[in-house]
Design an enzyme around this catalytic site. Structure first.
Site, short mmCIF file in Angstrom:
data_model
loop_
_atom_site.label_atom_id
_atom_site.label_comp_id
_atom_site.label_asym_id
_atom_site.label_seq_id
_atom_site.Cartn_x
_atom_site.Cartn_y
_atom_site.Cartn_z
N CYS A 122 0.83 -1.20 0.00
CA CYS A 122 0.00 0.00 0.00
C CYS A 122 0.87 1.25 0.00
O CYS A 122 0.64 2.19 -0.77
CB CYS A 122 -0.92 -0.01 1.22
SG CYS A 122 -2.23 1.25 1.17
N CYS A 123 1.89 1.28 0.85
CA CYS A 123 2.80 2.42 0.89
C CYS A 123 3.54 2.60 -0.43
O CYS A 123 3.77 3.72 -0.88
CB CYS A 123 3.80 2.26 2.03
SG CYS A 123 3.13 2.49 3.69
N CYS A 205 -1.39 8.45 6.88
CA CYS A 205 -2.71 8.04 6.41
C CYS A 205 -3.59 7.64 7.59
O CYS A 205 -3.10 7.12 8.61
CB CYS A 205 -2.59 6.88 5.43
SG CYS A 205 -1.80 7.32 3.87
N CYS A 208 -3.44 4.02 9.13
CA CYS A 208 -2.19 3.51 9.72
C CYS A 208 -1.59 4.45 10.75
O CYS A 208 -0.41 4.32 11.11
CB CYS A 208 -1.18 3.23 8.63
SG CYS A 208 -1.77 2.08 7.36
N CYS A 231 7.31 4.45 5.66
CA CYS A 231 6.51 4.16 4.47
C CYS A 231 7.40 3.68 3.32
O CYS A 231 6.91 3.03 2.40
CB CYS A 231 5.72 5.40 4.04
SG CYS A 231 6.75 6.79 3.51
#
Length: 245
Positions: A122-123, A205, A208, A231
């Protein structure tokens, strides 16, 4: 102004350069950065306290300097509100970089709640890949990393070569403390993320980011319960195969 990024990189004595730069004030360091890199310099900010302090200094030195942010699509409402307030205060339009995939496209292609199942992927999609666009054509980028933020950042130099994106990485507040940053913010009545008043330290985000588990470790509120504190923007470049290109 730099004419050959490769030539300059090959001739830099980083140890000596960093020793010289450590003696400079923040304003002096930023002036050096602007003279050295000119229009090829960009500040990439996520509107953390350090980024705001740097931005305030830059606007006083050269309000035309490029400022960019990455909108992951998963930011807190308070972050978007701060972003708007900063643009009003400094009368600037911050360049916005978005991930290639919208949140909906990411869910369709890579699965739901990717930040929970595969946070590194995702990062990579929402921060690391967009960063390449944010610094494209630049010779140096300014970051707000400080040495006292976490153990992984304790050796951060003021200037280094960013092998992931192939340009210089400048961390002008590397030798500042958290107290230094907040003293400046309060002394100059600078805007900051309202979540800090609720105890949040490092804000990324919304999926997280939590309240820090350790008051000393600012990054302890990020990706809680996982062996992850970054990240990927501030990690050495490495092959990444978990995510399809």
């Amino acid at each position: 102004m730099m004419t050959s990024i490769r030539l300059l990189r090959s001739n830099v004595d980083y140890a000596s350069l960093n020793r010289q730069l450590e003696a400079l004030s923040l304003s002096e360091f930023l002036q050096w950065s602007l003279v050295t890199f000119g229009e090829k310099l960009v500040q990439v900010t996520s509107f953390g306290p350090t980024g705001i302090v740097i931005l305030d200094h830059l606007m006083k030195i050269n309000p035309q300097v490029a400022v960019t942010t990455i909108d992951t699509g998963f930011l807190f409402p308070e972050t978007y509100a701060l972003w708007e307030e900063i643009e009003r205060r400094y009368k600037i339009n911050i360049t916005v970089i978005h991930p290639q995939l919208t949140p909906q496209e990411q869910e369709r292609q890579l699965g739901p709640a990717l930040w929970q199942l595969e946070p590194d992927v995702c990062c990579h999609e929402r921060k690391v890949k967009p960063m390449a666009v944010a610094v494209e054509g630049r010779h140096a980028w300014i970051t707000g990393v400080r040495r006292d933020q976490s153990n992984s950042r304790a050796q951060t130099p003021l200037v280094t070569w960013d092998g992931r994106y192939n340009l210089f990485k400048l961390s002008p507040l590397a030798n500042w403390s958290r107290d230094d940053v907040w003293r400046y913010i309060r002394a100059h009545n600078l805007p900051y993320n309202a979540l800090h008043d609720q105890g949040y330290a490092s804000i990324g985000c919304l999926h997280c980011t939590r309240l820090p588990m350790n008051a000393v470790d600012e990054r302890s509120g990020r990706w809680q319960g996982r062996m992850k504190t970054e990240c990927g923007l501030h990690l050495p470049a490495r092959p990444f195969t978990a995510c399809p290109e």
